[in-house]
Design an enzyme around this catalytic site. Structure first.
Site, PDB file in Angstrom:
ATOM      1  CB  SER A 156       3.566  45.398  21.351  1.00 45.97           C
ATOM      2  OG  SER A 156       2.931  46.589  21.730  1.00 45.97           O
ATOM      3  CE1 TYR A 173       9.175  47.425  21.974  1.00 43.69           C
ATOM      4  CE2 TYR A 173       7.037  48.489  21.752  1.00 43.69           C
ATOM      5  CZ  TYR A 173       7.806  47.450  22.220  1.00 43.69           C
ATOM      6  OH  TYR A 173       7.214  46.419  22.917  1.00 43.69           O
ATOM      7  CE  LYS A 196       8.272  44.086  20.835  1.00 40.84           C
ATOM      8  NZ  LYS A 196       9.022  42.922  21.311  1.00 40.84           N
TER       9      LYS A 196
HETATM   10  P1  NAD Z   1      12.087  43.886  30.260  1.00 45.56           P
HETATM   11  O1  NAD Z   1      13.011  44.959  29.799  1.00 45.56           O
HETATM   12  O2  NAD Z   1      11.749  43.823  31.696  1.00 45.56           O
HETATM   13  O3  NAD Z   1      12.627  42.459  29.795  1.00 45.56           O
HETATM   14  C1  NAD Z   1      13.420  42.290  28.658  1.00 45.56           C
HETATM   15  C2  NAD Z   1      14.598  41.426  29.045  1.00 45.56           C
HETATM   16  O4  NAD Z   1      15.433  41.272  27.895  1.00 45.56           O
HETATM   17  C3  NAD Z   1      15.467  42.062  30.137  1.00 45.56           C
HETATM   18  O5  NAD Z   1      15.724  41.106  31.157  1.00 45.56           O
HETATM   19  C4  NAD Z   1      16.739  42.466  29.413  1.00 45.56           C
HETATM   20  O6  NAD Z   1      17.875  42.421  30.248  1.00 45.56           O
HETATM   21  C5  NAD Z   1      16.782  41.447  28.304  1.00 45.56           C
HETATM   22  N1  NAD Z   1      17.563  41.895  27.145  1.00 45.56           N
HETATM   23  C6  NAD Z   1      17.537  43.104  26.539  1.00 45.56           C
HETATM   24  N2  NAD Z   1      18.408  43.139  25.519  1.00 45.56           N
HETATM   25  C7  NAD Z   1      18.994  41.918  25.466  1.00 45.56           C
HETATM   26  C8  NAD Z   1      19.988  41.343  24.653  1.00 45.56           C
HETATM   27  N3  NAD Z   1      20.574  42.046  23.669  1.00 45.56           N
HETATM   28  N4  NAD Z   1      20.365  40.068  24.858  1.00 45.56           N
HETATM   29  C9  NAD Z   1      19.803  39.351  25.878  1.00 45.56           C
HETATM   30  N5  NAD Z   1      18.854  39.859  26.702  1.00 45.56           N
HETATM   31  C10 NAD Z   1      18.463  41.120  26.495  1.00 45.56           C
HETATM   32  O7  NAD Z   1      10.760  44.029  29.371  1.00 45.56           O
HETATM   33  P2  NAD Z   1       9.337  43.344  29.555  1.00 45.56           P
HETATM   34  O8  NAD Z   1       8.374  44.395  29.950  1.00 45.56           O
HETATM   35  O9  NAD Z   1       9.457  42.117  30.356  1.00 45.56           O
HETATM   36  O10 NAD Z   1       9.042  42.984  28.031  1.00 45.56           O
HETATM   37  C11 NAD Z   1       9.375  41.718  27.492  1.00 45.56           C
HETATM   38  C12 NAD Z   1       9.019  41.723  26.009  1.00 45.56           C
HETATM   39  O11 NAD Z   1       7.637  42.037  25.862  1.00 45.56           O
HETATM   40  C13 NAD Z   1       9.784  42.762  25.195  1.00 45.56           C
HETATM   41  O12 NAD Z   1      10.112  42.194  23.945  1.00 45.56           O
HETATM   42  C14 NAD Z   1       8.779  43.880  25.023  1.00 45.56           C
HETATM   43  O13 NAD Z   1       8.999  44.604  23.845  1.00 45.56           O
HETATM   44  C15 NAD Z   1       7.477  43.102  24.951  1.00 45.56           C
HETATM   45  N6  NAD Z   1       6.307  43.903  25.350  1.00 45.56           N
HETATM   46  C16 NAD Z   1       6.310  44.525  26.574  1.00 45.56           C
HETATM   47  C17 NAD Z   1       5.231  45.316  26.933  1.00 45.56           C
HETATM   48  C18 NAD Z   1       5.225  46.043  28.263  1.00 45.56           C
HETATM   49  O14 NAD Z   1       4.431  46.969  28.423  1.00 45.56           O
HETATM   50  N7  NAD Z   1       6.049  45.670  29.240  1.00 45.56           N
HETATM   51  C19 NAD Z   1       4.138  45.458  26.062  1.00 45.56           C
HETATM   52  C20 NAD Z   1       4.169  44.787  24.841  1.00 45.56           C
HETATM   53  C21 NAD Z   1       5.265  44.011  24.488  1.00 45.56           C
END
Ligand code: NAD
Ligand code: UDP
Length: 334
Positions: free
Chosen positions: A124, A148, A152
């Protein structure tokens, strides 16, 4: 090529699975549905007409993770699974460290056992911390301001160390800016959960009449209109960025970071006005105090992703606003 997608039922993961399947990759999803549901997998299958092998597995369950690796001939891992709410991470830091770090260690250790050498990580822009000027360039000093963000940064470090121990590994650290938008089908997108913290899910809930107005956090920043500026990227462009990274992984020695953004900053008011125009709706708003911890403005330098991965975004802000609402509108019509 068989790609293990952890968190593949989530917002970014589901869009990436669609892109993978449409590009001829086989997809195996590992997700415990903590923040998603099997409906997303059904939607992925409906959009692509392909079936997806899915494991309802917690990445903290070592044996469960081992089973996924043992039963599949995995060529590469795209690791989305994790907890992502900044505010919650401040309230429950150990929950975040435990889940994100230990879960990732379980995946990396399974890769070691099964000689899987390719990894794409969801990092991120938060790893650039509070003190760098924009545009953010990959080589800038990194820091974090909340648990958080620390997870990362720590995972990036873990992966760099893993690559020192395994010189034949290829790892892409993809630093996302602000993903919004949804697939054009309206079948997958970001489901607003409770009262959203992020801007676009909040706007779509106001548009749906579930919240009466948007609070704009700060109108006195040193930005063109006084509101905060971010680099919003369409989630379908972001998904393509993962394919580009996978395609180039062979040429990446060790761990290499890439910004995935558009390189263009938009203010909160730009987003509100673009959303209103794209969807012919009014979004009532009030300008309130700044949100503690927010930066006035940041956006990506996209040079490295363009030069080394051939990545360039295609979708406009209008697409982002229209598709976000198209997905949420469908949710409320069901
Ligand atoms: P999201 O919450 O929609 O997707 C994350 C998925 O991981 C979910 O389906 C959840 O059920 C699953 N999950 C959570 N804990 C788990 C576990 N212990 N075991 C198995 N599965 C598990 O989030 P997203 O927005 O799709 O983000 C995906 C990744 O990208 C994350 O790592 C997030 O930190 C990173 N990210 C997201 C953003 C954003 O703004 N959305 C920005 C930067 C980085
Ligand atoms: N924002 C806002 N009202 C909200 C949510 C967000 O004004 O209800 C602003 C926030 O201050 C920031 C921008 O919108 O300037 C993007 O915030 P978001 O939480 O979506 O992403 P991040 O702060 O993580 O970049």
């Amino acid at each position: 090529m068989n790609i293990l997608v952890t968190g593949g039922a989530g917002f970014i993961g589901s869009h990436t699975c669609v892109e993978l399947l449409q590009n001829g990759y086989e997809v195996i999803i590992l997700d415990n549905y903590y923040n998603s549901s099997p409906d997303a997998v059904k939607a992925i299958e409906k959009i692509t007409g392909k079936s997806v092998k899915t494991y309802e597995t917690d990445m903290l369950d070592k044996d469960g993770v081992e089973q996924v690796f043992a039963e599949n001939n995995i060529d590469a891992v795209i690791h989305f699974a994790g907890l992502k709410a900044v505010g919650e991470s401040v309230q429950k830091p150990m929950f975040y460290y435990h889940t994100n770090l230990e879960g990732t260690i379980n995946i990396i250790e399974a890769m070691e056992r099964h000689q899987v050498k390719k990894f794409v990580f969801s990092s991120s822009a938060t790893v650039y911390g509070m003190n760098n000027p924009s545009p953010y360039v990959e080589g800038m000093p990194l820091s974090a301001t909340n648990p958080y963000g620390w997870t990362k940064l720590m995972i990036e470090q873990m992966l760099c160390d893993a690559c020192v121990a395994h010189p034949d590994w290829h790892v892409a650290l993809l630093r996302y800016f602000n993903p919004i938008g949804a697939h054009a089908s309206g079948l997958i997108g970001e489901k607003p959960n409770g009262i959203p913290n992020n801007l676009m899910p909040y706007i779509t809930m106001v548009a749906a009449g579930k919240l009466d107005h948007l609070n704009i956090f700060g109108g006195d920043y040193d930005t063109p209109d006084g509101t905060g500026v971010r680099d919003y990227i369409h989630v379908c462009d972001l998904a393509v960025g993962h394919i580009k990274a996978l395609d180039k992984l062979d040429q990446i020695q060790g761990a290499r970071a890439f910004n995935l953004g558009t390189g263009v900053g938009y203010s909160v008011l730009d987003i509100v006005h673009a959303f209103e125009k794209a969807n012919n709706l009014k979004i009532p708003y009030e300008i309130t105090d700044r949100r503690p911890g927010d930066l006035p403005s940041y956006f990506a330098d996209t040079t490295r992703a363009y030069q080394e991965l051939g990545f360039k975004t295609q979708h406009s802000l209008e697409d982002m606003c229209r598709s976000s609402w198209n997905f949420v509108k469908h949710l409320y019509q069901q």
